[in-house]
Each structure stands twice: as C-alpha cells, then as structure tokens.
Write a protein that holds these residues in place. Structure first.
Motif, PDB file in Angstrom:
ATOM      1  N   VAL A  88      51.304  30.674 159.260  1.00 34.63           N
ATOM      2  CA  VAL A  88      50.327  30.599 160.519  1.00 34.63           C
ATOM      3  C   VAL A  88      49.205  31.586 160.517  1.00 34.63           C
ATOM      4  O   VAL A  88      49.402  32.834 160.119  1.00 34.63           O
ATOM      5  CB  VAL A  88      51.256  30.628 161.823  1.00 34.63           C
ATOM      6  CG1 VAL A  88      50.697  31.102 162.980  1.00 34.63           C
ATOM      7  CG2 VAL A  88      52.076  29.480 162.021  1.00 34.63           C
ATOM      8  N   LEU A 129      46.323  33.072 163.117  1.00 34.99           N
ATOM      9  CA  LEU A 129      45.932  32.878 164.478  1.00 34.99           C
ATOM     10  C   LEU A 129      45.147  34.171 165.054  1.00 34.99           C
ATOM     11  O   LEU A 129      45.776  35.226 164.792  1.00 34.99           O
ATOM     12  CB  LEU A 129      47.101  32.522 165.536  1.00 34.99           C
ATOM     13  CG  LEU A 129      46.921  32.363 166.809  1.00 34.99           C
ATOM     14  CD1 LEU A 129      46.165  31.085 167.193  1.00 34.99           C
ATOM     15  CD2 LEU A 129      48.077  31.983 167.644  1.00 34.99           C
ATOM     16  N   LEU A 142      50.861  28.426 172.992  1.00 38.53           N
ATOM     17  CA  LEU A 142      51.571  27.924 171.703  1.00 38.53           C
ATOM     18  C   LEU A 142      52.036  26.585 172.344  1.00 38.53           C
ATOM     19  O   LEU A 142      53.001  26.678 172.961  1.00 38.53           O
ATOM     20  CB  LEU A 142      52.236  28.757 171.210  1.00 38.53           C
ATOM     21  CG  LEU A 142      52.039  30.398 170.608  1.00 38.53           C
ATOM     22  CD1 LEU A 142      52.990  31.039 169.891  1.00 38.53           C
ATOM     23  CD2 LEU A 142      50.568  30.208 169.937  1.00 38.53           C
ATOM     24  N   GLY A 150      53.944  23.041 171.522  1.00 40.31           N
ATOM     25  CA  GLY A 150      54.519  22.294 170.425  1.00 40.31           C
ATOM     26  C   GLY A 150      55.813  21.547 170.944  1.00 40.31           C
ATOM     27  O   GLY A 150      56.386  22.053 171.948  1.00 40.31           O
ATOM     28  N   LYS A 193      57.451  27.798 167.756  1.00 42.85           N
ATOM     29  CA  LYS A 193      56.740  28.766 168.712  1.00 42.85           C
ATOM     30  C   LYS A 193      57.623  30.114 169.041  1.00 42.85           C
ATOM     31  O   LYS A 193      57.002  31.085 168.907  1.00 42.85           O
ATOM     32  CB  LYS A 193      56.811  28.050 170.116  1.00 42.85           C
ATOM     33  CG  LYS A 193      56.146  26.593 169.991  1.00 42.85           C
ATOM     34  CD  LYS A 193      55.857  25.751 171.069  1.00 42.85           C
ATOM     35  CE  LYS A 193      57.031  25.427 171.735  1.00 42.85           C
ATOM     36  NZ  LYS A 193      58.138  24.653 171.286  1.00 42.85           N
ATOM     37  N   ALA A 209      46.884  26.506 170.978  1.00 40.75           N
ATOM     38  CA  ALA A 209      47.270  26.298 169.516  1.00 40.75           C
ATOM     39  C   ALA A 209      48.236  25.341 169.601  1.00 40.75           C
ATOM     40  O   ALA A 209      49.497  25.553 169.975  1.00 40.75           O
ATOM     41  CB  ALA A 209      47.812  27.603 168.983  1.00 40.75           C
ATOM     42  N   PHE A 228      51.189  23.424 167.735  1.00 41.97           N
ATOM     43  CA  PHE A 228      52.190  23.691 166.672  1.00 41.97           C
ATOM     44  C   PHE A 228      53.298  22.270 166.412  1.00 41.97           C
ATOM     45  O   PHE A 228      53.478  21.268 167.033  1.00 41.97           O
ATOM     46  CB  PHE A 228      53.456  24.359 167.026  1.00 41.97           C
ATOM     47  CG  PHE A 228      52.888  25.986 166.922  1.00 41.97           C
ATOM     48  CD1 PHE A 228      52.003  26.457 167.560  1.00 41.97           C
ATOM     49  CD2 PHE A 228      53.592  26.723 165.868  1.00 41.97           C
ATOM     50  CE1 PHE A 228      51.500  27.972 167.201  1.00 41.97           C
ATOM     51  CE2 PHE A 228      53.299  28.159 165.553  1.00 41.97           C
ATOM     52  CZ  PHE A 228      52.212  28.640 166.310  1.00 41.97           C
ATOM     53  N   ARG A 259      53.650  24.884 161.665  1.00 41.39           N
ATOM     54  CA  ARG A 259      52.590  25.214 161.388  1.00 41.39           C
ATOM     55  C   ARG A 259      51.569  24.837 162.777  1.00 41.39           C
ATOM     56  O   ARG A 259      51.943  24.055 163.539  1.00 41.39           O
ATOM     57  CB  ARG A 259      51.796  24.196 160.400  1.00 41.39           C
ATOM     58  CG  ARG A 259      52.592  24.236 158.662  1.00 41.39           C
ATOM     59  CD  ARG A 259      52.412  22.945 158.282  1.00 41.39           C
ATOM     60  NE  ARG A 259      52.783  23.236 156.735  1.00 41.39           N
ATOM     61  CZ  ARG A 259      52.066  23.075 155.619  1.00 41.39           C
ATOM     62  NH1 ARG A 259      50.625  23.053 155.775  1.00 41.39           N
ATOM     63  NH2 ARG A 259      52.551  23.216 154.526  1.00 41.39           N
ATOM     64  N   ILE A 260      50.365  25.359 162.436  1.00 41.62           N
ATOM     65  CA  ILE A 260      49.317  25.028 163.683  1.00 41.62           C
ATOM     66  C   ILE A 260      48.493  23.977 163.233  1.00 41.62           C
ATOM     67  O   ILE A 260      47.792  23.733 162.260  1.00 41.62           O
ATOM     68  CB  ILE A 260      48.366  26.405 163.852  1.00 41.62           C
ATOM     69  CG1 ILE A 260      49.221  27.232 164.496  1.00 41.62           C
ATOM     70  CG2 ILE A 260      47.062  26.003 164.827  1.00 41.62           C
ATOM     71  CD1 ILE A 260      48.445  28.719 164.830  1.00 41.62           C
ATOM     72  N   GLU A 261      48.439  22.883 164.017  1.00 34.83           N
ATOM     73  CA  GLU A 261      47.693  21.655 163.806  1.00 34.83           C
ATOM     74  C   GLU A 261      46.168  21.963 164.226  1.00 34.83           C
ATOM     75  O   GLU A 261      45.037  21.344 163.658  1.00 34.83           O
ATOM     76  CB  GLU A 261      48.193  20.410 164.398  1.00 34.83           C
ATOM     77  CG  GLU A 261      49.610  20.003 163.785  1.00 34.83           C
ATOM     78  CD  GLU A 261      49.741  18.809 162.841  1.00 34.83           C
ATOM     79  OE1 GLU A 261      48.819  17.848 163.295  1.00 34.83           O
ATOM     80  OE2 GLU A 261      50.392  18.872 162.096  1.00 34.83           O
ATOM     81  N   VAL A 265      43.607  24.360 166.760  1.00 26.86           N
ATOM     82  CA  VAL A 265      43.439  25.640 167.998  1.00 26.86           C
ATOM     83  C   VAL A 265      42.008  25.067 168.710  1.00 26.86           C
ATOM     84  O   VAL A 265      41.171  25.098 167.951  1.00 26.86           O
ATOM     85  CB  VAL A 265      43.252  27.009 167.482  1.00 26.86           C
ATOM     86  CG1 VAL A 265      42.964  27.891 168.613  1.00 26.86           C
ATOM     87  CG2 VAL A 265      44.373  27.325 166.594  1.00 26.86           C
TER      88      VAL A 265
END
Ligand code: ADP
Ligand code: MG
Length: 353
Positions: free
Chosen positions: A27, A29, A39, A41, A47, A210, A212, A216-218, A220
């Motif tokens: 990650v 950020l 965050l 998700g 998270k 962001a 999640f 992973r972050i998809e 932002v």
C-alpha cells in the motif's frame, strides 16, 4: 503534491503478512495535513491492519510508515503523534465524563489545572459542554461516542485514527454523527484517518477516499471522483451500483468497446416505442423487478442486449401502487451520453470480486 505541503501520513510499499495470510499487499498512500481521509472497503480488505501499523500496534512485514516526514516504522505507539478511536470505546463507568476525558493526561502527569482546562476544551469541541459531571450511563449512545472522541482529542494528536467508530450506533444516530464528526474535524483541524465499510458514510464525510480490496488500494480520490469515475469494476460495484456494460453489450448499446457504466439515477424509464433524443443513448429491455424504497423506486431491467441495469426514479409523483404494474413490462432505458463513463480494466493480477 507541492513540496511545501505537509504530508501527515505517508505509507510506502507497506505489506503485512500474518502467517500465510497477506492482510496488506503493498500500500502507498499520502494523507495531507488537516485532511479527512477515509479507508473504505469490505470486511477483511486490510483497513484495520493499515491503521494498526500507523498507530504502531503492528510492525509491517515490509515498507515504511512516515508521520509528518519522519520514519516511525519501528517506533513504539507512545512515540507516535497519533491517537485511535475504536468502535467499542470503553469509558470508565465509575468516573465522570470530565475525568474520563482527562484520564490520559493524568497518566502523562499533566498538572491538575491544565488537565481540567484541556478536558473542558475537548468537551466543548464535541459540543458536550455542561455534561462534564455526568456519568457515562447518563448519556445517550451518540453522546458516549462523542466523549470517546473528546478523550482522544484532548491529547491534541496530529493524526486521529478512527476504526468504524459509528458502527455500534443505530442508523439515524449514525447519520447525525457523520455530519457532526465532519464538522468537529473541520473545527479542530486535526488530520482524520477514518475506516468504514459503509460507502454512504465515506461519501458523506471524506475529503478523499481510498478504496480497499484484498489488501490493496484500488483508487484514491474525492467522493465525487470515486463515485462518478470509478477506476476499476470493483470500485464501480462497491461504491454505488455498478451497472456495467461490457464488451459485446457495450458495442451493441453504446457503439463502443470496453467496459462502461451509467449510474442508476441517471437512467430514465421511457415507453418501449420512445426514441432517444440527441446526445442520448437508449436500450430496450424488460422490467424484471420493482423495489419501492420510500423516497425512490428501483427498477431492475434485463436489457435485450444481455446486461441487467438498475434505474432509480425519485418518487415525486408516482406512488408505490402504480409501480407494481410495471413488472414484466417492456421499456426503453434512456440516458445522456455524458453520463456514460469508462471503467478501466484492472491489471491482470488484480482479482475481481
Ligand atoms: P478489515 O479491517 O478491512 O476488515 P483486517 O485488516 O482486519 O480487515 O484484516 C485483513 C485480513 O488479515 C483478514 O483476512 C484478517 O482475517 C487477517 N488478519 C487481521 N489480523 C490478523 C491477525 N492478528 N492474525 C491473523 N490474521 C489476521
Ligand atoms: Mg476492521
């Protein structure tokens, strides 16, 4: 981001493994100073683990955590200028509200006079001035949540980490607290890093979100960016209703290749023999399901071209009675071309939900 701008929290290539489980999978950020970052998700997307690594309760398997430009990856929690508010905020039941808030300062050996002054100020900032003498049991759920917030704010941390803090409240109170929390954050000017699985909550409160998935972050972006221009099919589906038109269906309906989406509230339901106007696209289909949701009605329409789209209609005139007749009816769905947006195909190694 300009060089002069302070980055409150910076994560670089942060990874966390628990045995065989990869909880956080690389990650990156940047959270700006004074920002309300969420965050968002589904459960299990990593998270909480990210928050715990920022707070110092977990050590990353790889990567770095910086606070205000300083690498704190290996520092103990008490050496970091952050505080955490959890969902199950345990207040001391035998102590007054004011003593609950001042407790952390007492532990830090702050003198009585300053302790009281700062606790009163924190109480004021969560709009509970005058409640200091009460016991937690004499407060409502929302008020107790605000005391928990004051207890963190009293330490004047640079960054406040909030892990689903509104999860225990009922819907009405939660919606009220969402607005309050955002107002408090703006007023105290502390960076908030807020965790939730609730997309509406994220859209309501955040400066940026962001998203999640699977550690992973998809994406932002601002709430509008994430909602109007989701970067991946996962984001399109998780934030709002996805309404995807893929490949062959997109070609047939839009005359374009790739993966496209139209939000439900942008789609109008017209008679089957209607003709889309200039700048509009339309697709014939059959109404499969009609769901009355009070202020609006959701129509699930199976397109002749193959996909199923959701259309949302505000109940300004129609009542729930007429909409029931629509089930099984032939319709033409119509929307403005400007509301079609392309959903980027994810990299080959990103698993789809
Ligand atoms: P979220 O907060 O998004 O629900 P978490 O960060 O709690 O997700 O968990 C991410 C993944 O890591 C999940 O698969 C979870 O089961 C796993 N996990 C979290 N903490 C631990 C732990 N202490 N030991 C083993 N697995 C863990
Ligand atoms: Mg969690």
């Amino acid at each position: 981001m300009a060089d002069s701008e302070v980055v409150a929290v910076r994560l670089r290539a942060v990874r966390k493994e628990f045995g065989d489980v990869v909880a956080v999978d690389g990650v990156d950020l940047d959270v700006r100073d004074g920002e309300f970052m969420t965050l968002l998700g589904p459960s299990g997307s990593g998270k909480t683990t990210v928050l715990r690594m920022i707070a110092g309760f977990e050590l990353p398997t790889a990567g770095t955590v910086e606070l205000a430009g300083v690498d704190v990856t290996r520092r103990a929690p008490f050496e970091r200028d952050v505080n955490t508010v959890f969902q199950d905020y345990a207040l001391f039941p035998h102590m007054s509200v004011l003593d609950n808030i001042a407790y952390g300062l007492r532990v830090k050996k702050v003198g009585r006079k300053e302790r009281t002054a700062r606790a009163l100020e924190a109480l004021e900032s969560v709009r509970l001035g005058g409640y200091g003498a009460r016991k937690p049991a004499q407060l409502s759920g929302g008020q107790r949540q605000r005391v928990a917030l004051a207890r963190a704010l009293v330490n004047r941390p640079r960054v406040l980490l909030l892990d689903e803090p509104l999860g225990a409240l009922d819907l009405k109170l939660r919606e009220q607290m969402q607005v309050e929390l955002k107002a408090i954050q703006r007023q105290v000017g502390i960076t908030f890093l807020f965790v939730t699985h609730d997309q509406e909550e994220a859209l309501t409160m955040s400066d940026r979100i962001a998203v999640f998935s699977g550690g992973r972050i998809e994406q932002v972006g601002s709430p509008a960016e994430v909602y109007e221009k989701p970067a991946t099919p996962f984001v399109a589906g998780f934030v709002g209703t996805s309404n995807l038109l893929v490949d062959r269906v997109a070609e047939q309906v839009l005359g374009r290749t790739g993966t496209w989406s139209v939000r439900p509230e942008k789609i109008r339901i017209a008679a089957p023999d209607a003709v889309p106007g200039p700048g509009e696209d339309g697709a014939p289909g059959t109404v499969r399901e009609v769901v009355y949701v009070g202020s609006a009605t959701r129509f699930l329409v199976d397109l002749d071209a193959g996909a199923t789209l959701v259309a949302l209609r505000q109940n300004q005139q129609t009542s729930s009675m007429d909409v029931q007749d629509v089930r099984g009816a032939r319709v033409l769905l119509v929307w403005a071309k400007e509301h079609e947006f392309e959903v980027r195909t994810p990299a080959a190694d990103t698993p789809l939900p």
